[in-house]
Design a protein around this motif. Structure first.
Motif, PDB file in Angstrom:
ATOM      1  N   GLU A 220       0.806  -1.219   0.000  1.00  0.00           N
ATOM      2  CA  GLU A 220       0.000   0.000   0.000  1.00  0.00           C
ATOM      3  C   GLU A 220       0.842   1.275   0.000  1.00  0.00           C
ATOM      4  O   GLU A 220       0.297   2.386  -0.020  1.00  0.00           O
ATOM      5  N   GLY A 221       2.166   1.138   0.063  1.00  0.00           N
ATOM      6  CA  GLY A 221       3.032   2.309   0.097  1.00  0.00           C
ATOM      7  C   GLY A 221       2.960   3.065   1.405  1.00  0.00           C
ATOM      8  O   GLY A 221       3.160   4.288   1.441  1.00  0.00           O
ATOM      9  N   ILE A 222       2.701   2.339   2.489  1.00  0.00           N
ATOM     10  CA  ILE A 222       2.583   2.937   3.827  1.00  0.00           C
ATOM     11  C   ILE A 222       3.840   2.602   4.628  1.00  0.00           C
ATOM     12  O   ILE A 222       4.313   1.464   4.592  1.00  0.00           O
ATOM     13  N   LYS A 223       4.346   3.578   5.358  1.00  0.00           N
ATOM     14  CA  LYS A 223       5.469   3.311   6.250  1.00  0.00           C
ATOM     15  C   LYS A 223       5.082   3.703   7.671  1.00  0.00           C
ATOM     16  O   LYS A 223       5.092   4.880   8.029  1.00  0.00           O
ATOM     17  N   PRO A 224       4.703   2.712   8.498  1.00  0.00           N
ATOM     18  CA  PRO A 224       4.377   3.037   9.893  1.00  0.00           C
ATOM     19  C   PRO A 224       5.590   3.656  10.583  1.00  0.00           C
ATOM     20  O   PRO A 224       6.729   3.392  10.216  1.00  0.00           O
ATOM     21  N   ASP A 225       5.318   4.490  11.570  1.00  0.00           N
ATOM     22  CA  ASP A 225       6.413   5.162  12.277  1.00  0.00           C
ATOM     23  C   ASP A 225       7.105   4.247  13.270  1.00  0.00           C
ATOM     24  O   ASP A 225       8.243   4.507  13.663  1.00  0.00           O
ATOM     25  N   ARG A 226       6.409   3.211  13.680  1.00  0.00           N
ATOM     26  CA  ARG A 226       7.008   2.221  14.586  1.00  0.00           C
ATOM     27  C   ARG A 226       6.201   0.934  14.499  1.00  0.00           C
ATOM     28  O   ARG A 226       5.033   0.933  14.083  1.00  0.00           O
ATOM     29  N   ILE A 227       6.831  -0.152  14.895  1.00  0.00           N
ATOM     30  CA  ILE A 227       6.144  -1.434  15.010  1.00  0.00           C
ATOM     31  C   ILE A 227       5.876  -1.668  16.493  1.00  0.00           C
ATOM     32  O   ILE A 227       6.756  -1.465  17.340  1.00  0.00           O
ATOM     33  N   THR A 228       4.658  -2.098  16.822  1.00  0.00           N
ATOM     34  CA  THR A 228       4.323  -2.343  18.223  1.00  0.00           C
ATOM     35  C   THR A 228       3.899  -3.786  18.415  1.00  0.00           C
ATOM     36  O   THR A 228       3.241  -4.389  17.550  1.00  0.00           O
ATOM     37  N   ARG A 229       4.294  -4.330  19.536  1.00  0.00           N
ATOM     38  CA  ARG A 229       3.928  -5.694  19.911  1.00  0.00           C
ATOM     39  C   ARG A 229       3.971  -5.804  21.426  1.00  0.00           C
ATOM     40  O   ARG A 229       4.388  -4.866  22.122  1.00  0.00           O
ATOM     41  N   HIS A 230       3.547  -6.970  21.950  1.00  0.00           N
ATOM     42  CA  HIS A 230       3.527  -7.207  23.387  1.00  0.00           C
ATOM     43  C   HIS A 230       4.474  -8.337  23.761  1.00  0.00           C
ATOM     44  O   HIS A 230       4.933  -9.094  22.893  1.00  0.00           O
ATOM     45  N   HIS A 231       4.761  -8.442  25.050  1.00  0.00           N
ATOM     46  CA  HIS A 231       5.800  -9.371  25.506  1.00  0.00           C
ATOM     47  C   HIS A 231       5.431  -9.870  26.904  1.00  0.00           C
ATOM     48  O   HIS A 231       5.510  -9.118  27.883  1.00  0.00           O
ATOM     49  N   TYR A 232       4.982 -11.139  26.985  1.00  0.00           N
ATOM     50  CA  TYR A 232       4.686 -11.782  28.259  1.00  0.00           C
ATOM     51  C   TYR A 232       5.516 -13.059  28.360  1.00  0.00           C
ATOM     52  O   TYR A 232       5.882 -13.648  27.341  1.00  0.00           O
ATOM     53  N   THR A 233       5.794 -13.495  29.582  1.00  0.00           N
ATOM     54  CA  THR A 233       6.870 -14.483  29.763  1.00  0.00           C
ATOM     55  C   THR A 233       6.471 -15.651  30.657  1.00  0.00           C
ATOM     56  O   THR A 233       7.277 -16.135  31.441  1.00  0.00           O
ATOM     57  N   VAL A 234       5.218 -16.108  30.544  1.00  0.00           N
ATOM     58  CA  VAL A 234       4.788 -17.277  31.311  1.00  0.00           C
ATOM     59  C   VAL A 234       4.114 -18.287  30.395  1.00  0.00           C
ATOM     60  O   VAL A 234       3.632 -17.956  29.315  1.00  0.00           O
ATOM     61  N   GLU A 235       4.093 -19.532  30.881  1.00  0.00           N
ATOM     62  CA  GLU A 235       3.339 -20.575  30.201  1.00  0.00           C
ATOM     63  C   GLU A 235       1.845 -20.401  30.485  1.00  0.00           C
ATOM     64  O   GLU A 235       1.447 -19.585  31.319  1.00  0.00           O
TER      65      GLU A 235
END
Length: 500
Positions: A220-235
């Motif tokens: 689409e010719g789009i450049k997001p300013d940042r990539i966001t995600r989440h991070h959890y560390t348990v089973e």
């Protein structure tokens, strides 16, 4: 008991990006209208001081921004900023600014009836994308008028965890991409200075979603300013009664997962080097995760904070306080809530991990030592460091410090472990009162502070040797700085303490 010898060389340099105070999470924004919420946030801000705060529910019905009405046979829209002004006024008064997560869907704008949580946030796409983008732009214009040009620096994130069907109807990837595109283009058309990120995913099919999102943006010719995600560390947790019990995952494996996102982003010429924000992170991902209240949580997160800045420009702990209602109103004082602070401004051990890292950042940015148990920085006056022990056995760390000159140095240690800073244990020993009295809360709070000790260390031949003892699940912060001894005339400390 294990022992480790560490030599800290003053000219050594190691990578350590400490973004501990960039952002912190919160329960839904509507909770900021309550007294206890603001008391907890004020305490956290006075002690640590975060720059931004991110939470759900900006457009949910309890904040009441979006309203439709009928007039002359036509459906019209009006906006109401009474509550959001009150909320954001409180944030700015406490020195913190919004990280704008755009969601959830106002009921009158929603295409469906699916909701999530006790407070019923609607998680369906808009029935009219033009009305959605009009609402977003109207809010940004209102905020700019009320708070000034600084609002263009407030980070923006489109939605929350669309890769989960509970948070986005059927986890429809292409529908989310449409939401992102329409929102991104509308914001950039209004004012290109705003920084807009996504896809705000959690750990389910994360690589698939990141790759597909970038492919879509490229097409689409789009450049997001940042990539966001989440991070959890348990089973996956085991639910017993009201509570969730989880085992921690291997820290190395979790860091490798974060690196994989960095690698995917950097594999595209168009997106190489884009900042990555962990807009949520913690150990357990449930608001009844009992590990949140423990010393183990504090020690594990000390290791996380040492490394999260390696591939992420920002990371936001979920959450600052225990005023939180995703699964309903809590049943007890210590209920496994996300917060680093419990009701009554009782700091949990995890609070001190963040406090220690903020102190580390204020002390200096030159990292001279870092491994999976310690991080140490220096400035012209000496050293500061955080050490942690996530194991069951006691650890003794012998450190040899290289110093700029011989003489006397003051060593200050602040220790948080299950013996000296454990409000959970005192609450348990009191009988686990679900609704403790004011006096009981004050008693529990008295057990929630680090043990502070001090000594004078003498440097010889440019070095001083110091030993640190870390008990099970302990976290320790220290400073070793040049001592400026200026006694008053006639005052003799040794004589003072020798009286019988």
């Amino acid at each position: 008991m294990s022992s480790e010898k560490i030599i800290v060389k003053k000219d050594n340099r190691m990578e350590f990006n400490n973004h501990v105070d960039y952002c912190v999470g919160t329960g839904r924004l509507g909770l900021a209208l309550t007294e206890e919420y603001l008391k907890e946030l004020e305490f956290v801000q006075n002690m640590i001081g975060f720059s931004y705060i991110r939470g759900h529910g900006l457009f949910s019905d309890d904040v009441a921004i979006y309203n439709e009405y009928e007039e002359d046979g036509e459906t019209k829209v009006e906006y109401n900023y009474t509550y959001i002004d009150r909320i954001f006024d409180s944030f700015l008064r406490l020195g913190i600014r919004p990280y704008l997560e755009l969601g959830f869907m106002p009921g009158q704008l929603a295409s469906g009836t699916q909701t999530i949580f006790y407070w019923k946030g609607n998680t369906t796409p808009p029935k009219d994308y033009k009305k959605w983008t009009d609402m977003v732009i109207a809010l940004l214009a209102h905020l700019k008028k009320r708070y000034g040009e600084e609002t263009v620096t407030w980070p923006i994130e489109v939605w929350n965890e669309p890769n989960l069907p509970g948070f986005w109807y059927k986890a429809d990837m292409q529908e989310y991409f449409k939401l992102f595109k329409e929102t991104f283009l509308a914001i950039k058309n209004y004012d290109s200075r705003y920084k807009v990120g996504g896809p705000a995913i959690c750990g389910v099919r994360d690589a698939e979603w990141i790759e597909a999102f970038l492919e879509f943006c490229k097409k689409e010719g789009i450049k997001p300013d940042r990539i966001t995600r989440h991070h959890y560390t348990v089973e996956f947790p085991e639910r017993i009664g009201h509570y969730d019990y989880s085992k921690l995952e291997d820290p190395k494996m979790r860091f490798e997962n974060l690196q994989s996102t960095r690698d995917i982003v950097d594999s595209y010429d168009e997106f190489r080097g884009l900042p990555i924000h962990l807009s949520e992170f913690s150990t357990s991902y449930t608001p009844r995760g009992v590990i949140h209240d423990t010393n183990l949580n504090a020690a594990y997160l000390a290791g996380q904070l040492a490394g999260l800045g390696d591939v992420n420009e920002a990371y936001s702990y979920w959450t600052f306080g225990d005023v939180f209602e995703e699964q309903g109103v809590q049943h007890s004082l210590f209920h496994g809530g996300f917060g680093m602070v419990a009701d009554g401004n009782i700091p949990k051990p995890t609070f001190w991990t963040f406090y220690f890292y903020k102190q580390l950042k204020m002390f200096g940015t030159d990292c001279v030592y870092r491994d999976d148990k310690a991080v140490i920085v220096k400035n012209d006056s000496g050293y500061a460091g955080v050490l942690w022990n996530i194991g069951e056995d006691e650890i003794i760390a012998d450190l040899d410090f290289e110093l700029p000159e011989d003489g006397e140095y003051t060593l200050i240690k602040k220790t948080v472990d299950e013996t000296c800073c454990n409000p959970l244990k005192l609450w348990h020993d009191l009988g686990e009162p679900a609704y403790p009295s004011k006096a009981e809360k004050e008693m529990i709070k008295s057990a929630a502070w680090p043990l502070t000790t001090s000594s004078v260390e003498v440097s010889k031949n440019g070095t001083v040797d110091v030993s640190f003892t870390l008990k099970k699940h302990g976290v320790l912060y220290f400073t070793l700085t040049k001592r400026d001894f200026t006694p008053d005339r006639g005052y003799d400390y040794d004589k003072v303490i020798s009286f019988h």
